[in-house]
Design an enzyme around this catalytic site. Structure first.
Site, PDB file in Angstrom:
ATOM      1  N   GLU A  70       1.112  -1.289  -0.103  1.00  0.00           N
ATOM      2  CA  GLU A  70       0.320   0.457  -0.088  1.00  0.00           C
ATOM      3  C   GLU A  70       0.977   1.095   0.216  1.00  0.00           C
ATOM      4  O   GLU A  70       0.750   2.530  -1.032  1.00  0.00           O
ATOM      5  CB  GLU A  70      -0.876  -0.074   1.200  1.00  0.00           C
ATOM      6  CG  GLU A  70      -1.734   1.331   0.837  1.00  0.00           C
ATOM      7  CD  GLU A  70      -2.620   1.413   2.529  1.00  0.00           C
ATOM      8  OE1 GLU A  70      -2.837   0.082   3.590  1.00  0.00           O
ATOM      9  OE2 GLU A  70      -3.692   2.002   1.958  1.00  0.00           O
ATOM     10  N   ASP A  90      -0.962  -5.436   3.058  1.00  0.00           N
ATOM     11  CA  ASP A  90      -1.146  -3.907   3.383  1.00  0.00           C
ATOM     12  C   ASP A  90      -0.633  -3.441   5.295  1.00  0.00           C
ATOM     13  O   ASP A  90      -0.837  -4.795   5.866  1.00  0.00           O
ATOM     14  CB  ASP A  90      -2.724  -4.347   3.762  1.00  0.00           C
ATOM     15  CG  ASP A  90      -3.072  -2.648   4.451  1.00  0.00           C
ATOM     16  OD1 ASP A  90      -2.399  -2.350   4.648  1.00  0.00           O
ATOM     17  OD2 ASP A  90      -4.719  -2.712   3.977  1.00  0.00           O
ATOM     18  N   ILE A  92      -0.971  -1.704   7.425  1.00  0.00           N
ATOM     19  CA  ILE A  92      -1.805  -1.469   9.170  1.00  0.00           C
ATOM     20  C   ILE A  92      -3.255  -1.603   8.447  1.00  0.00           C
ATOM     21  O   ILE A  92      -3.375  -0.751   7.244  1.00  0.00           O
ATOM     22  CB  ILE A  92      -1.912  -0.081   9.679  1.00  0.00           C
ATOM     23  CG1 ILE A  92      -0.528  -0.239  10.552  1.00  0.00           C
ATOM     24  CG2 ILE A  92      -3.028  -0.253  10.179  1.00  0.00           C
ATOM     25  CD1 ILE A  92      -0.034   0.521  11.271  1.00  0.00           C
ATOM     26  N   ASP A  93      -4.107  -2.532   8.114  1.00  0.00           N
ATOM     27  CA  ASP A  93      -5.640  -2.529   7.275  1.00  0.00           C
ATOM     28  C   ASP A  93      -6.343  -1.570   8.345  1.00  0.00           C
ATOM     29  O   ASP A  93      -6.764  -2.651   9.661  1.00  0.00           O
ATOM     30  CB  ASP A  93      -6.346  -4.050   6.702  1.00  0.00           C
ATOM     31  CG  ASP A  93      -7.435  -3.300   5.911  1.00  0.00           C
ATOM     32  OD1 ASP A  93      -7.133  -2.660   5.483  1.00  0.00           O
ATOM     33  OD2 ASP A  93      -8.123  -4.244   5.966  1.00  0.00           O
ATOM     34  N   THR A  95      -6.163   1.976   9.455  1.00  0.00           N
ATOM     35  CA  THR A  95      -5.374   2.826   9.764  1.00  0.00           C
ATOM     36  C   THR A  95      -6.477   4.141  10.172  1.00  0.00           C
ATOM     37  O   THR A  95      -6.118   4.493  11.346  1.00  0.00           O
ATOM     38  CB  THR A  95      -4.817   3.738   8.413  1.00  0.00           C
ATOM     39  OG1 THR A  95      -3.674   2.306   7.603  1.00  0.00           O
ATOM     40  CG2 THR A  95      -3.111   5.180   8.345  1.00  0.00           C
ATOM     41  N   ASP A 220      -6.271  -4.402   0.845  1.00  0.00           N
ATOM     42  CA  ASP A 220      -7.184  -4.803   1.718  1.00  0.00           C
ATOM     43  C   ASP A 220      -7.750  -6.102   1.545  1.00  0.00           C
ATOM     44  O   ASP A 220      -8.057  -6.450   2.513  1.00  0.00           O
ATOM     45  CB  ASP A 220      -8.194  -4.039   1.602  1.00  0.00           C
ATOM     46  CG  ASP A 220      -7.613  -2.096   1.370  1.00  0.00           C
ATOM     47  OD1 ASP A 220      -6.700  -1.421   2.583  1.00  0.00           O
ATOM     48  OD2 ASP A 220      -8.062  -1.445   0.778  1.00  0.00           O
TER      49      ASP A 220
HETATM   50  C1  LIP Z   1      -9.062   0.858   4.718  1.00  0.00           C
HETATM   51  C2  LIP Z   1      -9.793  -0.461   4.455  1.00  0.00           C
HETATM   52  C3  LIP Z   1     -11.220   0.237   4.460  1.00  0.00           C
HETATM   53  C4  LIP Z   1     -11.785   1.387   3.609  1.00  0.00           C
HETATM   54  C5  LIP Z   1     -11.244   2.609   3.741  1.00  0.00           C
HETATM   55  C6  LIP Z   1      -9.213   1.861   3.904  1.00  0.00           C
HETATM   56  P1  LIP Z   1      -6.491   1.250   4.745  1.00  0.00           P
HETATM   57  O1  LIP Z   1      -7.997   0.717   4.086  1.00  0.00           O
HETATM   58  O2  LIP Z   1      -9.877  -1.748   5.276  1.00  0.00           O
HETATM   59  O3  LIP Z   1     -12.506  -0.665   4.520  1.00  0.00           O
HETATM   60  O4  LIP Z   1     -13.191   1.627   3.727  1.00  0.00           O
HETATM   61  O5  LIP Z   1     -11.306   3.518   3.483  1.00  0.00           O
HETATM   62  O6  LIP Z   1      -9.795   1.311   2.736  1.00  0.00           O
HETATM   63  O7  LIP Z   1      -6.256   2.603   3.892  1.00  0.00           O
HETATM   64  O8  LIP Z   1      -6.833   1.831   6.350  1.00  0.00           O
HETATM   65  O9  LIP Z   1      -5.543   0.030   4.462  1.00  0.00           O
END
Ligand code: LIP
Length: 277
Positions: A70, A90, A92-93, A95, A220
């Site tokens: 990412e 990713d 931190i999924d 964030t 993600d």
């Molecule tokens: C997030 C996703 C989430 C989405 C956010 C963002 P990140 O990923 O897990 O489902 O709604 O907009 O994309 O940016 O925290 O890796």
């Protein structure tokens, strides 16, 4: 025959755990926030540090492998899924959750060859849940096998989704139209953990029947897509047909019946693909 990718998968689990320690430690301190594509698309130094930690550690063991990360893509690296062995990361999924110390954040590591995910690791580090799947060998959480829910009646389903980070009024309207349609089916409830990977692991665990979102990225969902399918679930596009990891649209469900019922209620909108030139 021995699994040729067992070593790589063991390494992914070990590095995800190490990354989880860094993320949990950072959750106890200050978290300086920066923005990317919009003022609500957040990134922190921890995202960048954890991605580098994972990539360096994998490169030492597997120097010829490729990466889609990412934060590397945000820094200008191409987002190309070729047939070569590719780690899709990713760091931190969730964030936004991380920034607010909302306790659902995951390290997501998928590994694909010939554009097919071979193994997936999602570590929900605050919950200390290590979700893993190897293609053809099932999905697990902390070593316990996962199985999607057997509920086929949408009226008794729990659905997960997210609002994403696009605040364009037309997009927000469509998101709310979908939500309205789904709530009025009716369904038992709608939830969102704030992390696509964790939402998909909730599908795999049988806690929600489905998760859908438009606007997510390949990092993600790559790892969690295999966790869902190995737990017996299905992955589709939000307008029907096969899921495409680079399309930024996904529905993950316990069954085709539930997925197709929700697809009729979802109001789609277009987003540029992850591999758009
Ligand atoms: C997030 C996703 C989430 C989405 C956010 C963002 P990140 O990923 O897990 O489902 O709604 O907009 O994309 O940016 O925290 O890796």
């Amino acid at each position: 025959m021995a699994d040729p990718w067992q070593n790589a998968m063991d390494h992914a689990v070990a590095v995800a755990r190490k990354a989880g320690e860094v993320v949990c430690e950072a959750l106890r301190g200050d978290r300086a926030v920066m923005t990317k594509s919009s003022v609500v698309d957040l990134v922190t130094q921890t995202d960048q540090k954890v991605e580098q930690l994972i990539i360096h550690s994998v490169k030492e063991k597997f120097p010829t492998h490729r990466f889609i990360g990412e934060e590397s893509v945000a820094a200008g690296e191409p987002c190309v899924l070729s047939d070569s062995p590719t780690w899709i990361i990713d760091p931190i999924d969730g964030t936004t959750n991380f920034v607010h110390a909302f306790p659902f954040v995951a390290i997501s590591i998928g590994f694909a060859i010939n554009k097919q995910v071979e193994f997936g690791v999602v570590f929900s580090c605050v919950e200390d849940k290590m979700f893993t799947a190897r293609r053809g060998k099932g999905a697990f959480c902390n070593g316990e096998p996962l199985q999607v829910s057997r509920q086929e009646a949408v009226e008794q389903a729990m659905v997960a989704t997210e609002f994403g980070s696009n605040r364009d009024a037309d997009v927000v309207n469509k998101i709310f139209q979908s939500l309205r349609n789904i709530l009025c089916l009716p369904v038992h409830g709608v939830r969102g953990a704030g992390s696509a990977a964790i939402n998909m692991c909730l599908v795999a665990s049988g806690c929600v029947e489905a998760y859908y979102e438009i606007g997510i990225h390949v990092w993600d969902v790559a790892a969690a897509s295999l966790i869902v399918s190995e737990a017996g679930g299905v992955l589709m596009d939000v307008e029907g047909g096969d899921a495409d990891l680079m399309s930024r649209r996904i529905i993950a469900a316990n069954s085709k019946t539930i997925a197709e019922r929700l697809i009729k209620a979802i109001v789609p909108f277009s987003v540029p693909r992850d591999d758009a030139a």
